[in-house]
Design a protein around this motif. Structure first.
Motif, PDB file in Angstrom:
ATOM      1  N   ALA A 178      34.145 -20.626  42.882  1.00  0.00           N
ATOM      2  CA  ALA A 178      33.786 -19.516  41.992  1.00  0.00           C
ATOM      3  C   ALA A 178      32.565 -18.765  42.518  1.00  0.00           C
ATOM      4  O   ALA A 178      32.516 -17.535  42.484  1.00  0.00           O
ATOM      5  N   ALA A 179      31.573 -19.510  43.026  1.00  0.00           N
ATOM      6  CA  ALA A 179      30.369 -18.869  43.551  1.00  0.00           C
ATOM      7  C   ALA A 179      30.691 -18.029  44.783  1.00  0.00           C
ATOM      8  O   ALA A 179      30.120 -16.950  44.971  1.00  0.00           O
ATOM      9  N   ALA A 180      31.598 -18.519  45.631  1.00  0.00           N
ATOM     10  CA  ALA A 180      31.981 -17.765  46.821  1.00  0.00           C
ATOM     11  C   ALA A 180      32.687 -16.464  46.446  1.00  0.00           C
ATOM     12  O   ALA A 180      32.459 -15.414  47.056  1.00  0.00           O
ATOM     13  N   LEU A 181      33.546 -16.529  45.426  1.00  0.00           N
ATOM     14  CA  LEU A 181      34.216 -15.317  44.959  1.00  0.00           C
ATOM     15  C   LEU A 181      33.211 -14.331  44.374  1.00  0.00           C
ATOM     16  O   LEU A 181      33.302 -13.115  44.596  1.00  0.00           O
ATOM     17  N   GLN A 182      32.245 -14.852  43.622  1.00  0.00           N
ATOM     18  CA  GLN A 182      31.208 -13.985  43.055  1.00  0.00           C
ATOM     19  C   GLN A 182      30.394 -13.332  44.165  1.00  0.00           C
ATOM     20  O   GLN A 182      30.069 -12.141  44.107  1.00  0.00           O
ATOM     21  N   ASP A 183      30.058 -14.104  45.199  1.00  0.00           N
ATOM     22  CA  ASP A 183      29.280 -13.568  46.311  1.00  0.00           C
ATOM     23  C   ASP A 183      30.058 -12.482  47.040  1.00  0.00           C
ATOM     24  O   ASP A 183      29.483 -11.474  47.469  1.00  0.00           O
ATOM     25  N   ALA A 184      31.365 -12.675  47.179  1.00  0.00           N
ATOM     26  CA  ALA A 184      32.189 -11.665  47.840  1.00  0.00           C
ATOM     27  C   ALA A 184      32.190 -10.357  47.051  1.00  0.00           C
ATOM     28  O   ALA A 184      32.110  -9.263  47.629  1.00  0.00           O
ATOM     29  N   GLU A 185      32.263 -10.457  45.721  1.00  0.00           N
ATOM     30  CA  GLU A 185      32.228  -9.253  44.896  1.00  0.00           C
ATOM     31  C   GLU A 185      30.857  -8.584  44.969  1.00  0.00           C
ATOM     32  O   GLU A 185      30.744  -7.353  44.984  1.00  0.00           O
ATOM     33  N   ALA A 186      29.788  -9.403  45.026  1.00  0.00           N
ATOM     34  CA  ALA A 186      28.440  -8.837  45.136  1.00  0.00           C
ATOM     35  C   ALA A 186      28.273  -8.104  46.460  1.00  0.00           C
ATOM     36  O   ALA A 186      27.670  -7.018  46.510  1.00  0.00           O
ATOM     37  N   ARG A 187      28.807  -8.669  47.547  1.00  0.00           N
ATOM     38  CA  ARG A 187      28.738  -7.990  48.844  1.00  0.00           C
ATOM     39  C   ARG A 187      29.519  -6.694  48.814  1.00  0.00           C
ATOM     40  O   ARG A 187      29.101  -5.683  49.386  1.00  0.00           O
ATOM     41  N   ARG A 188      30.653  -6.727  48.147  1.00  0.00           N
ATOM     42  CA  ARG A 188      31.461  -5.509  48.028  1.00  0.00           C
ATOM     43  C   ARG A 188      30.698  -4.429  47.268  1.00  0.00           C
ATOM     44  O   ARG A 188      30.733  -3.253  47.645  1.00  0.00           O
ATOM     45  N   GLN A 189      29.999  -4.839  46.216  1.00  0.00           N
ATOM     46  CA  GLN A 189      29.221  -3.868  45.449  1.00  0.00           C
ATOM     47  C   GLN A 189      28.093  -3.290  46.293  1.00  0.00           C
ATOM     48  O   GLN A 189      27.851  -2.069  46.275  1.00  0.00           O
ATOM     49  N   ARG A 190      27.397  -4.148  47.032  1.00  0.00           N
ATOM     50  CA  ARG A 190      26.304  -3.664  47.876  1.00  0.00           C
ATOM     51  C   ARG A 190      26.821  -2.733  48.971  1.00  0.00           C
ATOM     52  O   ARG A 190      26.189  -1.718  49.290  1.00  0.00           O
ATOM     53  N   THR A 191      27.983  -3.069  49.522  1.00  0.00           N
ATOM     54  CA  THR A 191      28.566  -2.214  50.565  1.00  0.00           C
ATOM     55  C   THR A 191      28.896  -0.837  50.005  1.00  0.00           C
ATOM     56  O   THR A 191      28.669   0.192  50.658  1.00  0.00           O
ATOM     57  N   HIS A 192      29.428  -0.808  48.796  1.00  0.00           N
ATOM     58  CA  HIS A 192      29.767   0.490  48.197  1.00  0.00           C
ATOM     59  C   HIS A 192      28.504   1.301  47.898  1.00  0.00           C
ATOM     60  O   HIS A 192      28.490   2.520  48.083  1.00  0.00           O
ATOM     61  N   THR A 193      27.458   0.615  47.435  1.00  0.00           N
ATOM     62  CA  THR A 193      26.190   1.308  47.192  1.00  0.00           C
ATOM     63  C   THR A 193      25.666   1.924  48.487  1.00  0.00           C
ATOM     64  O   THR A 193      25.237   3.084  48.513  1.00  0.00           O
ATOM     65  N   HIS A 194      25.695   1.144  49.563  1.00  0.00           N
ATOM     66  CA  HIS A 194      25.228   1.643  50.866  1.00  0.00           C
ATOM     67  C   HIS A 194      26.056   2.841  51.321  1.00  0.00           C
ATOM     68  O   HIS A 194      25.515   3.828  51.835  1.00  0.00           O
ATOM     69  N   TYR A 195      27.375   2.764  51.118  1.00  0.00           N
ATOM     70  CA  TYR A 195      28.249   3.870  51.510  1.00  0.00           C
ATOM     71  C   TYR A 195      27.907   5.137  50.750  1.00  0.00           C
ATOM     72  O   TYR A 195      27.804   6.231  51.339  1.00  0.00           O
ATOM     73  N   LEU A 196      27.703   5.014  49.430  1.00  0.00           N
ATOM     74  CA  LEU A 196      27.393   6.192  48.623  1.00  0.00           C
ATOM     75  C   LEU A 196      26.057   6.809  49.021  1.00  0.00           C
ATOM     76  O   LEU A 196      25.914   8.037  49.103  1.00  0.00           O
ATOM     77  N   GLU A 197      25.065   5.946  49.280  1.00  0.00           N
ATOM     78  CA  GLU A 197      23.752   6.457  49.677  1.00  0.00           C
ATOM     79  C   GLU A 197      23.806   7.143  51.032  1.00  0.00           C
ATOM     80  O   GLU A 197      23.192   8.202  51.230  1.00  0.00           O
TER      81      GLU A 197
END
Length: 204
Positions: A178-197
């Motif tokens: 579960a923690a690994a899945l959560q971390d993957a979603e967090a990385r995805r969110q950070r990647t999208h933030t970086h892309y938008l910026e």
């Protein structure tokens, strides 16, 4: 029967089909008068060359169920396991740990976006499958059998201690997934933030 099947497979093979195609070209050259008296050698040579250059036969790869399909089967096995566990009498501490593990497994296998994310990780699916189909039932069954022997030989180590430790390990493994899945979603969110910026900077 086996011989006839082997002959049929050879006739349908790439080597025979390619060799036959070049052999026909050789026959065409013979009819055109280009092969001369050596036309059998020309035809045989072209057939042999075609058989050599043809790609080797490749048996089809086994069609195993995809992780998403495995999750569907795993849900059914999990329901079977829960039915078995409902009939088993466990000590309070182990029962509480098992309840926590059950809730975690239920959340991971629930159809939806969590299960979709889980299906992208075959190793995680394998780990859950091993826990549900092997580890949990083995732990509980071993406890029940050992408990019976303990009644005959009092003073030995209580079997519930091992059961609690086993369920704790299994719970930690599921929590790690579960923690690994959560971390993957967090990385995805950070990647999208970086892309938008970065996109904003590029448009600025």
């Amino acid at each position: 029967m086996a011989t006839s099947n082997g002959v049929l497979r050879f006739l349908e093979s790439r080597k025979n089909l390619t060799g036959s195609a070049l052999g026909l070209i050789g026959l065409g050259l013979t009819f055109a008068g280009a092969a001369g008296a050596y036309w059998p050698v020309v035809v045989a040579g072209l057939y042999g060359a075609g058989a050599l250059i043809a790609p080797p036969e490749r048996p089809p790869a086994p069609d195993f169920p995809a992780p998403a399909e495995q999750l569907g089967e795993l849900r059914g096995d999990f329901a079977t396991l829960r039915g078995y566990l409902a009939e088993v009498e466990l000590p309070p501490a182990a029962s509480g740990r098992l309840t926590e593990l059950d809730g975690l497994l239920t959340a991971l296998l629930e159809p939806g976006w969590v299960a979709d994310a889980l299906a992208t990780d075959p190793e995680a699916v394998h780990a859950l499958s091993r826990a549900i189909r092997q580890d949990i039932p083995e732990s509980v069954d071993t406890y029940n059998r050992t408990r019976w022997w303990t009644r005959l030989t009092p003073g030995t180590e209580p079997p519930e201690r091992h059961l609690e430790r086993q369920l704790t390990v299994l719970h930690d493994e599921a929590a790690g997934i579960a923690a690994a899945l959560q971390d993957a979603e967090a990385r995805r969110q950070r990647t999208h933030t970086h892309y938008l910026e970065e996109r904003r900077r590029g448009e600025g």
